[in-house]
Write an enzyme that holds these catalytic residues in place. Sequence first.
Site, PDB file in Angstrom:
ATOM      1  N   HIS A 112     -70.184  -0.472  86.539  1.00 58.59           N
ATOM      2  CA  HIS A 112     -71.342  -1.375  86.631  1.00 58.59           C
ATOM      3  C   HIS A 112     -70.896  -2.841  86.587  1.00 58.59           C
ATOM      4  O   HIS A 112     -71.529  -3.693  87.208  1.00 58.59           O
ATOM      5  CB  HIS A 112     -72.347  -1.119  85.495  1.00 58.59           C
ATOM      6  CG  HIS A 112     -73.280   0.028  85.734  1.00 58.59           C
ATOM      7  ND1 HIS A 112     -74.096   0.115  86.836  1.00 58.59           N
ATOM      8  CD2 HIS A 112     -73.523   1.134  85.000  1.00 58.59           C
ATOM      9  CE1 HIS A 112     -74.809   1.232  86.773  1.00 58.59           C
ATOM     10  NE2 HIS A 112     -74.483   1.884  85.672  1.00 58.59           N
TER      11      HIS A 112
ATOM     12  N   HIS B  39     -67.887   4.916  83.964  1.00 60.07           N
ATOM     13  CA  HIS B  39     -69.203   4.697  84.596  1.00 60.07           C
ATOM     14  C   HIS B  39     -69.713   3.300  84.245  1.00 60.07           C
ATOM     15  O   HIS B  39     -70.217   2.580  85.121  1.00 60.07           O
ATOM     16  CB  HIS B  39     -70.188   5.782  84.116  1.00 60.07           C
ATOM     17  CG  HIS B  39     -71.592   5.629  84.605  1.00 60.07           C
ATOM     18  ND1 HIS B  39     -72.213   6.552  85.412  1.00 60.07           N
ATOM     19  CD2 HIS B  39     -72.521   4.660  84.388  1.00 60.07           C
ATOM     20  CE1 HIS B  39     -73.455   6.145  85.678  1.00 60.07           C
ATOM     21  NE2 HIS B  39     -73.665   5.011  85.064  1.00 60.07           N
ATOM     22  N   GLU B  40     -69.549   2.905  82.980  1.00 62.88           N
ATOM     23  CA  GLU B  40     -70.059   1.580  82.564  1.00 62.88           C
ATOM     24  C   GLU B  40     -69.210   0.445  83.122  1.00 62.88           C
ATOM     25  O   GLU B  40     -69.751  -0.577  83.546  1.00 62.88           O
ATOM     26  CB  GLU B  40     -70.137   1.500  81.032  1.00 62.88           C
ATOM     27  CG  GLU B  40     -71.035   2.553  80.386  1.00 62.88           C
ATOM     28  CD  GLU B  40     -72.385   2.728  81.075  1.00 62.88           C
ATOM     29  OE1 GLU B  40     -72.878   3.870  81.127  1.00 62.88           O
ATOM     30  OE2 GLU B  40     -72.958   1.735  81.596  1.00 62.88           O
TER      31      GLU B  40
ATOM     32  N   CYS C  31     -77.938   7.841  85.846  1.00 64.74           N
ATOM     33  CA  CYS C  31     -77.819   6.418  85.542  1.00 64.74           C
ATOM     34  C   CYS C  31     -79.215   5.861  85.261  1.00 64.74           C
ATOM     35  O   CYS C  31     -80.170   6.171  85.975  1.00 64.74           O
ATOM     36  CB  CYS C  31     -77.204   5.687  86.732  1.00 64.74           C
ATOM     37  SG  CYS C  31     -77.031   3.897  86.472  1.00 64.74           S
TER      38      CYS C  31
HETATM   39  C1  4LI Z   1     -77.618  14.448  87.651  1.00 66.09           C
HETATM   40  N1  4LI Z   1     -77.289  15.225  86.482  1.00 66.09           N
HETATM   41  C2  4LI Z   1     -77.341  14.664  85.270  1.00 66.09           C
HETATM   42  O1  4LI Z   1     -77.587  13.479  85.071  1.00 66.09           O
HETATM   43  C3  4LI Z   1     -76.999  15.540  84.141  1.00 66.09           C
HETATM   44  C4  4LI Z   1     -77.721  16.713  83.934  1.00 66.09           C
HETATM   45  C5  4LI Z   1     -77.396  17.539  82.838  1.00 66.09           C
HETATM   46  C6  4LI Z   1     -76.349  17.203  81.977  1.00 66.09           C
HETATM   47  C7  4LI Z   1     -75.600  16.041  82.198  1.00 66.09           C
HETATM   48  C8  4LI Z   1     -74.433  15.714  81.287  1.00 66.09           C
HETATM   49  C9  4LI Z   1     -75.913  15.192  83.298  1.00 66.09           C
HETATM   50  N2  4LI Z   1     -75.249  13.984  83.510  1.00 66.09           N
HETATM   51  C10 4LI Z   1     -75.372  12.929  82.653  1.00 66.09           C
HETATM   52  N3  4LI Z   1     -76.093  13.087  81.523  1.00 66.09           N
HETATM   53  C11 4LI Z   1     -76.132  12.042  80.679  1.00 66.09           C
HETATM   54  N4  4LI Z   1     -76.811  12.145  79.506  1.00 66.09           N
HETATM   55  C12 4LI Z   1     -77.293  13.442  79.078  1.00 66.09           C
HETATM   56  C13 4LI Z   1     -78.530  13.310  78.240  1.00 66.09           C
HETATM   57  N5  4LI Z   1     -78.313  12.347  77.162  1.00 66.09           N
HETATM   58  C14 4LI Z   1     -79.301  12.323  76.141  1.00 66.09           C
HETATM   59  C15 4LI Z   1     -80.660  12.512  76.472  1.00 66.09           C
HETATM   60  C16 4LI Z   1     -81.615  12.486  75.467  1.00 66.09           C
HETATM   61  C17 4LI Z   1     -81.244  12.273  74.126  1.00 66.09           C
HETATM   62  C18 4LI Z   1     -79.908  12.098  73.797  1.00 66.09           C
HETATM   63  C19 4LI Z   1     -78.951  12.115  74.805  1.00 66.09           C
HETATM   64 CL1  4LI Z   1     -77.271  11.883  74.378  1.00 66.09          CL
HETATM   65  C20 4LI Z   1     -77.896  11.034  77.610  1.00 66.09           C
HETATM   66  C21 4LI Z   1     -76.697  11.123  78.482  1.00 66.09           C
HETATM   67  N6  4LI Z   1     -75.525  10.853  80.933  1.00 66.09           N
HETATM   68  C22 4LI Z   1     -74.834  10.777  82.090  1.00 66.09           C
HETATM   69  N7  4LI Z   1     -74.176   9.645  82.325  1.00 66.09           N
HETATM   70  C23 4LI Z   1     -73.170   9.525  83.398  1.00 66.09           C
HETATM   71  S1  4LI Z   1     -71.897   8.546  82.649  1.00 66.09           S
HETATM   72  C24 4LI Z   1     -73.099   7.541  81.806  1.00 66.09           C
HETATM   73  C25 4LI Z   1     -74.111   8.597  81.317  1.00 66.09           C
HETATM   74  C26 4LI Z   1     -75.473   7.981  81.031  1.00 66.09           C
HETATM   75  O2  4LI Z   1     -75.688   7.463  79.954  1.00 66.09           O
HETATM   76  N8  4LI Z   1     -76.396   8.066  82.013  1.00 66.09           N
HETATM   77  C27 4LI Z   1     -77.710   7.559  81.739  1.00 66.09           C
HETATM   78  N9  4LI Z   1     -74.737  11.777  82.974  1.00 66.09           N
HETATM   79 NI    NI Z   2     -75.298   3.686  85.015  1.00 64.18          NI
END
Ligand code: 4LI
Ligand code: NI
Length: 187
Positions: free
Chosen positions: A161, A157-158, A114
Amino acid sequence: MITMDDIIREGHPTLRKVAEEVSFPLSEEDRQLGKDMMEFLENSQDPVKAEELDLRGGVGLAAPQVDVSKRMAAVLVPSSDPEREEPDFQAVLYNPKIMSHSVQEACLSDGEGCLSVDREVPGYVPRSARITLTYFNEEGEQQKIRLKNYTAIVVQHEIDHLNGVMFYDHINGQNPFALKEGILVIE
Ligand SMILES: CNC(=O)c1cccc(C)c1Nc1nc(N2CCN(c3ccccc3Cl)CC2)nc(N2CSC[C@H]2C(=O)NC)n1
Ligand code: NI
């Protein structure tokens, strides 16, 4: 333009408030905020811009995260199909509401991150595998869509929030990696 400096972090009271519905027709402010939130996600997913602006990558951003306690969120889920250019899902959701959901649950195999949480919180975050969502677009038209898997997870998730809920509220305290029967683990 929204940068990481505009994103409030856990401990800030706004993250634990229930946000207010947005009224239509949208104020210029609410319309612009929706655009700015979507622009943030686009920038955060662009390697050059993310580096330049020092942004963490995200696929969702809710208004309370920029200290605006209103029921709106931007979601930009990039294409999961290398053959397809356009995103799997892209929308600014105003007054989103989950109308129904599957009994079956799903979670991300890597857990959730997050933008408002500057630490890793290990553990599975069980959510509904499929949801029926209604929301209003910026023209005030009500949309009704069905979402599943990763996109469904992100939208839940959103919406959390908007209700003052953080992803780690769903992690099993006893065993963060406990998996209930039939849960779908999404890679
Ligand atoms: C603790 N382990 C982890 O975080 C985790 C660890 C590994 C994989 C995953 C899949 C994990 N999990 C997770 N990874 C993401 N991203 C992966 C990277 N990506 C991204 C990053 C850079 C450029 C483009 C992009 Cl696309 C952005 C999104 N996003 C979310 N969430 C939870 S739902 C809302 C969403 C969110 O936007 N969070 C900021 N979870
Ligand atoms: Ni969040």
